[in-house]
Design a protein around this motif. Structure first.
Motif, PDB file in Angstrom:
ATOM      1  N   UNK A   6       2.192   2.897  -3.867  1.00  0.00           N
ATOM      2  CA  UNK A   6       0.784   2.696  -3.502  1.00  0.00           C
ATOM      3  C   UNK A   6       0.622   2.668  -1.989  1.00  0.00           C
ATOM      4  N   UNK A   7       1.522   1.967  -1.297  1.00  0.00           N
ATOM      5  CA  UNK A   7       1.444   1.919   0.165  1.00  0.00           C
ATOM      6  C   UNK A   7       1.541   3.315   0.775  1.00  0.00           C
ATOM      7  N   UNK A   8       2.457   4.114   0.241  1.00  0.00           N
ATOM      8  CA  UNK A   8       2.640   5.478   0.764  1.00  0.00           C
ATOM      9  C   UNK A   8       1.364   6.297   0.556  1.00  0.00           C
ATOM     10  N   UNK A   9       0.774   6.151  -0.640  1.00  0.00           N
ATOM     11  CA  UNK A   9      -0.457   6.892  -0.923  1.00  0.00           C
ATOM     12  C   UNK A   9      -1.610   6.395  -0.061  1.00  0.00           C
ATOM     13  N   UNK A  10      -1.676   5.071   0.150  1.00  0.00           N
ATOM     14  CA  UNK A  10      -2.767   4.504   0.954  1.00  0.00           C
ATOM     15  C   UNK A  10      -2.638   4.880   2.426  1.00  0.00           C
ATOM     16  N   UNK A  11      -1.422   5.050   2.897  1.00  0.00           N
ATOM     17  CA  UNK A  11      -1.216   5.412   4.303  1.00  0.00           C
ATOM     18  C   UNK A  11      -1.913   6.726   4.633  1.00  0.00           C
ATOM     19  N   UNK A  12      -2.000   7.602   3.621  1.00  0.00           N
ATOM     20  CA  UNK A  12      -2.613   8.911   3.841  1.00  0.00           C
ATOM     21  C   UNK A  12      -4.139   8.872   3.757  1.00  0.00           C
ATOM     22  N   UNK A  13      -4.697   7.742   3.310  1.00  0.00           N
ATOM     23  CA  UNK A  13      -6.153   7.629   3.181  1.00  0.00           C
ATOM     24  C   UNK A  13      -6.802   7.670   4.556  1.00  0.00           C
ATOM     25  N   UNK A  14      -7.798   8.532   4.712  1.00  0.00           N
ATOM     26  CA  UNK A  14      -8.512   8.639   5.990  1.00  0.00           C
ATOM     27  C   UNK A  14      -9.839   7.910   5.872  1.00  0.00           C
ATOM     28  N   UNK A  15      -9.983   6.771   6.533  1.00  0.00           N
ATOM     29  CA  UNK A  15     -11.236   6.020   6.441  1.00  0.00           C
ATOM     30  C   UNK A  15     -12.429   6.863   6.885  1.00  0.00           C
ATOM     31  N   UNK A  16     -13.534   6.627   6.211  1.00  0.00           N
ATOM     32  CA  UNK A  16     -14.760   7.372   6.504  1.00  0.00           C
ATOM     33  C   UNK A  16     -15.502   6.709   7.665  1.00  0.00           C
ATOM     34  N   UNK A  17     -16.072   7.520   8.535  1.00  0.00           N
ATOM     35  CA  UNK A  17     -16.806   7.019   9.696  1.00  0.00           C
ATOM     36  C   UNK A  17     -18.272   7.431   9.613  1.00  0.00           C
ATOM     37  N   UNK A 526      -8.700  -3.905  -8.172  1.00  0.00           N
ATOM     38  CA  UNK A 526      -9.342  -3.016  -7.200  1.00  0.00           C
ATOM     39  C   UNK A 526      -8.864  -1.586  -7.432  1.00  0.00           C
ATOM     40  N   UNK A 527      -9.806  -0.651  -7.432  1.00  0.00           N
ATOM     41  CA  UNK A 527      -9.473   0.761  -7.606  1.00  0.00           C
ATOM     42  C   UNK A 527      -9.563   1.471  -6.255  1.00  0.00           C
ATOM     43  N   UNK A 528      -8.508   2.185  -5.901  1.00  0.00           N
ATOM     44  CA  UNK A 528      -8.465   2.883  -4.627  1.00  0.00           C
ATOM     45  C   UNK A 528      -8.702   4.386  -4.772  1.00  0.00           C
ATOM     46  N   UNK A 529      -8.464   4.924  -5.968  1.00  0.00           N
ATOM     47  CA  UNK A 529      -8.578   6.361  -6.186  1.00  0.00           C
ATOM     48  C   UNK A 529      -9.411   6.600  -7.443  1.00  0.00           C
TER      49      UNK A 529
END
Length: 548
Positions: A6-17, A526-529
């Motif tokens: 999960x950490x590896x997948x979350x690291x690639x998440x690009x926060x929206x601005x 919590x759902x991340x994807x």
């Protein structure tokens, strides 16, 4: 650092601005502001940073050139999900403005600034912490920046590292200290800007300009998942009453949000207790009444949510605590070194008769805690008072009395829980990951545009992220004068649960049905994807407040 999938997948998440922070940025300034109260006193205390305008960042066609700058960052107070993303947002925006800019983290909170304990945050370090929970990138602490000697020690290392701006990420007290520091450096023409960011899972740092403090969303979703699991278990075993205390010393936002997400049988809201001037006995009778009514229908189980700071909102106990705080602050040398029994005896002799009577009426354990050491802000450490056990014990006694009178025929088996630390360092929800990254980006833009004494803000956050509005609010706008540790001091006004607000009114309209029937909701993790309506949803509180 070893990482989970999960950490590896979350690291690639690009926060929206928001659009106002994505490309070239210009500044739109509003009218001059004033403090929420005590305007003349606040203005005298903050002559250099009072009355500044609100700031909004908007897209621009004009490309600006930014000189390289060095910026420092501090995490202050308790942890909250998303803190690392604030730092990532600062770093990325600084590097976007000028790749030669540098970011330094002061270690273990404001004490790192005073003690000159720091490290440079490089891309390799930052990339390890994107979209992660916790504050372990640089650590946090509760040192209060309020003395001239601290300001001067901090200035030494800032000058040494050529740091011209400092970002303090914290709650209401930490941001109050940021405001004091900004005023001090401005008065000295020290050449150091100070910017704050709104952090606290308690949710009590909000107002017309701050929609929510970061971390509240993730923490409430984390607690709601576990409460839902407990409710599923309770509805399966059908033999336990779960008394669940939730973090939130100064306000009941967490308890109310979790009630809206989970629909427990009982949720006590401290602000209502105070408004109705309820006694501890009245609260106990209300809970016992719900237990008895459900027992009559064959339901000897349920869930009860209790805010951490409840004891401070019971009017008689609130008056007692106010006098205790003043007495112990004024006579600290006199009571220092005494054991708890001697402190209790000393207090009984020195309290006013009414407060002494209240103090003597409390269970010994609660009385001992009220007499013991305060937190760094001079407040009773209410998280250590086992309010959930106190209430269940008192409810049990009340039910035993009713059983003798033939008013109660059920079985009462209480279990106890306290959810606090479990939610403070959870991996941030998509909302908090985006919100925090935008806050950090806003902080960097405030610095680039020469602002000091401001708090970074992001508004309109129930809309899609591209429509969020980023900017800054002068911290002096949020100040009022309050009594702290026996003296009047400028502080950011805490936001309590509004009894006339949409979240509480929505809860109040349904609580009778929840009390009598089993209406539990099980929110799940919590759902991340996945679908946006599942992964990017805000808290119920924010949606109701913004009429979204």
């Amino acid at each position: 650092m070893k990482k989970s999938a999960l950490q590896i997948a979350r690291e690639a998440y690009q926060p929206k601005l928001p659009l106002g922070l994505r490309g070239n940025v210009s500044v739109k300034e509003g009218e001059p502001t004033q403090s929420v109260a005590d305007q003349e006193e606040i203005k005298k205390l903050f002559p250099n940073t009072y009355g500044l305008p609100l700031v909004e960042f908007v897209p621009s066609e004009e490309k600006k050139d930014y000189a390289p700058i060095n910026v420092g960052v501090i995490l202050s107070g308790g942890q909250a999900p998303g803190g690392h993303n604030v730092i990532c947002g600062i770093f990325d925006m600084l590097k976007k403005q000028n790749p030669e800019s540098k970011l330094y983290g002061f270690l273990m909170g404001p004490g790192g600034l005073v003690d000159h304990d720091y490290k440079e945050l490089t891309a390799d370090i930052i990339d390890e912490y994107r979209n992660t929970g916790g504050f372990d990138l640089i650590g946090s602490g509760r040192t209060k920046l309020e003395l001239e000697g601290q300001f001067e020690k901090g200035l030494e290392i800032l000058k040494q590292l050529n740091i011209t701006a400092l970002v303090i990420i914290g709650g209401d007290d930490s941001n109050t200290n940021a405001c004091v520091l900004a005023e001090y450096y401005a008065a000295k023409n020290a050449g150091v800007q100070v910017i704050g960011c709104p952090k606290t899972i308690d949710g009590d740092l909000k107002n017309e300009q701050i929609e929510t403090s970061f971390g509240f969303d993730t923490a409430c979703k984390t607690y709601a998942e576990v409460i839902g699991n407990i409710q599923r278990d309770a509805n399966s075993a059908r033999k336990y009453w779960h008394f669940i205390k939730l973090m939130g010393r100064s306000a009941s936002h967490i308890a109310l949000e979790c009630a809206l997400q989970c629909q427990p049988n009982v949720c006590i809201v401290s602000e209502e207790v105070e408004a109705k001037e309820q006694t501890l006995d009245e609260i106990v009778e209300y809970i016992a009444g719900v237990v008895a009514k459900r027992a009559a229908a064959g339901n000897n189980f349920g869930t009860i949510l209790i805010p951490e700071g409840l004891i401070e909102f019971v009017p008689a106990i609130k008056k007692l605590i106010a006098e205790l705080n003043d007495l112990l602050a004024e006579h600290a040398a006199e009571v220092d070194g005494l054991d708890v029994a001697d402190i209790r005896e000393w207090l009984c002799k020195n309290l006013t008769p009414a407060n002494a009577a209240t103090f003597k009426s409390l269970p010994e354990g609660v009385g001992n805690q009220l007499a013991l050491e305060r937190d760094p802000h001079g407040n009773v450490q209410v998280s250590l008072i086992e309010t959930e056990k106190l209430l269940s014990e008192m409810v049990g006694k009340k039910l035993a009395e009713w059983k003798k009178e033939g008013k109660y025929v059920g079985k009462f088996a209480p279990l106890h829980h306290f959810f606090g630390y479990e939610g403070r360092c959870a991996a941030p929800s998509n909302y908090d990951a985006d919100y925090c990254y935008a806050l950090g980006s806003s902080a960097a833009q405030l610095i680039a545009n020469g602002k000091t004494g401001y708090m970074a803000i992001v508004k309109n956050t129930t809309a899609p992220a591209e429509n969020w509005v980023a900017g800054g609010v002068p911290i002096t706008m949020m100040l009022n004068m309050e009594r702290r540790s026996g003296a009047m001091k400028p502080v950011i006004k805490k936001a309590l649960v509004r009894l006339d607000g949409a979240p509480f009114k929505t809860f109040a309209a349904q609580r009778e049905e929840w009390a009598e029937n089993t209406c539990f909701i099980y929110p799940g993790p919590i759902q991340y994807f996945g679908p946006s309506e599942v992964c990017d949803r805000t808290t119920v509180t924010l949606a109701l407040e913004q009429n979204a």
